[in-house]
Design an enzyme around this catalytic site. Structure first.
Site, PDB file in Angstrom:
ATOM      1  CG  PHE A 138      -1.856   1.259   1.096  1.00  8.15           C
ATOM      2  CD1 PHE A 138      -2.998   1.224   0.307  1.00  8.15           C
ATOM      3  CD2 PHE A 138      -1.529   2.456   1.730  1.00  8.15           C
ATOM      4  CE1 PHE A 138      -3.803   2.350   0.162  1.00  8.15           C
ATOM      5  CE2 PHE A 138      -2.335   3.590   1.584  1.00  8.15           C
ATOM      6  CZ  PHE A 138      -3.478   3.530   0.798  1.00  8.15           C
ATOM      7  CG  ASP A 153       5.420   3.947   1.992  1.00 10.48           C
ATOM      8  OD1 ASP A 153       5.398   4.656   3.028  1.00 10.48           O
ATOM      9  OD2 ASP A 153       4.440   3.834   1.223  1.00 10.48           O
ATOM     10  CE  LYS A 200      -1.335   6.870   6.857  1.00  9.76           C
ATOM     11  NZ  LYS A 200      -0.954   5.911   5.841  1.00  9.76           N
TER      12      LYS A 200
END
Ligand SMILES: *Cc1c(COP(=O)(O)O)cnc(C)c1O
Length: 401
Positions: free
Chosen positions: A140, A225, A254
């Site tokens: 993802f 990531d 985030k």
């Protein structure tokens, strides 16, 4: 208005691209949120790790308000006094030479992909436009068309082609498949050190280290990531530190904005990031002074409050408590690192969602991930007492079946 009124309004006016639990949050503080009826819940999702520093962290609030009174947006047509301070802090903290600021996680990943392609052409001599980037199965990395082009999740893709070429995927954790996929045109390898959305999946030991060595040997850029795994979640500042790996490019997002503001970035070397010339990439809001002031404060809180160390210590406690579920007939696997854990249920448990709904009714918010997994990822500022409250509820709900 009551809960159902808000739900009706949202369902009427907001595109249905999510399937949220029916709790309407009005307020958050630390590890807790309150709904519009005043009911209190312990949050075990932390906005997919965007809230590592806790809901409405007061230190970050102060920095944000202070900056909001000064200047919030300049665009990068001009310089501002916050971006250099954030850049220095981020690079020094993570031991990188340069950074490039963006807003969302997907944009950070896109930025990494672009610079990796350019590296392939300019530094590695791959002919135009043959550069390939290898990603992993069940990845993802966000929702842009290029990123979903290498997703292996049918829902993310099926209605949205045609897709961007230049990507390959191999199963996560499978080194042989990865080695076989590498060609002289391979410019980069992109992976999550821990796959969050796939259900908190940890690769085999030494996997990341072996890939890192392979990348060095073949002049391939390793892009990690760490948008979800980074900034303290696993008990280290970056999850790749667990294997002593320093990626060529790290994607962050985030918790870099601590839930106050969307801030993302990539960090890398001068050699790689100076490949970008003026005009080749950018973002109106990327590097804006408000976002930078928030991100700087977000990083300072991670350090000052020793949140990675806290995640490590509380994570051990979490795992030891969850181990009582190991022999439960509905449980397939329990895994975790730092304050990030998964209770994976067997198919006969009937999916994780019904457990999450039950937990919501009992005052704990968790999210089902990949149908059968209950993901546990509280804010890193949580107290042990609050953590126990949540874990005990989860154990009880699973034991009740
Ligand atoms: C959330 C996430 C992204 C995308 O971030 P957005 O801010 O939603 O674009 C990318 N990669 C990982 C690992 C993520 O968890």
């Amino acid at each position: 208005m009551k809960t159902q009124d808000y739900i009706d309004l949202e369902n009427k006016y907001v595109a249905p691209n999510y399937n949220p639990l029916d709790v309407v949050i009005e307020k958050g503080k630390g590890a807790w949120v309150w709904d519009v009826e005043g009911k209190k819940y312990l949050d075990f999702l932390a906005a997919y790790s965007a809230l590592n520093q806790g809901y409405c962290n007061p230190d970050i609030f102060e920095a944000m308000v202070k900056q909001a009174k000064q200047v919030t947006l300049t665009s990068r047509a001009f310089r501002n006094n916050q971006l250099p301070q954030l850049a220095k802090k981020l690079c020094e903290m993570l031991d990188y030479e340069m950074m490039l600021p963006m807003n969302s996680g997907a944009e950070a990943v896109e930025t990494a992909l672009k610079v990796t392609r350019k590296y392939g052409y300019v530094k590695k001599g791959i002919s135009h436009y043959d550069a390939e980037i290898i990603a992993m199965g069940n990845n993802f990395h966000g929702r842009t068309i290029s990123i979903i082009s290498f997703s292996t999740e049918d829902d993310y893709r099926k209605a949205f082609g045609p897709f961007t070429p230049g990507f390959k995927t191999v199963p996560y954790g499978d080194l042989e498949a990865l080695k076989n996929a590498i060609t002289p045109n391979t410019a980069g390898i992109l992976l999550e050190p821990v796959q969050g959305e796939a259900g908190v999946i940890f690769p085999p030991e030494n996997y990341l280290k072996t890939i890192s060595d392979l990348c060095k040997e073949k002049d391939i850029l390793l892009i990690t990531d760490e948008i979800q795994s980074g900034l303290g979640r696993t008990g280290k500042m970056l999850a790749s530190e667990w294997e002593g790996v320093k990626a060529d490019i790290v994607c962050l997002g985030k918790a870099l904005g601590a839930g106050y503001y969307p801030v993302s970035a990539i960090v890398s070397s001068k050699k790689i990031l100076s490949l970008f010339n003026p005009g080749e990439h950018g973002s109106t809001f990327g590097g804006n002074p408000l976002g930078c002031a928030v991100a700087l404060a977000a990083l300072e809180v991670l350090e000052k409050d020793k949140l990675p160390q806290r995640a490590l210590k509380l994570g051990e406690h979490l795992m030891s408590k969850l181990s009582v579920l190991k022999n439960n007939s509905l449980v397939k696997d329990i895994r975790g690192k730092g304050l990030w854990a998964a209770v994976e249920l067997k198919p006969e448990a009937g999916g994780a969602r019904r457990f999450c709904t039950k937990l919501m009714e009992r005052g704990v918010l968790v999210k089902d991930t990949h149908h059968n997994t209950i993901r546990i990822a509280p804010v890193l500022t949580i107290s042990q007492e609050d953590l126990d409250f949540g874990i005990d509820k989860i154990i009880k709900v699973v034991e009740e079946g």
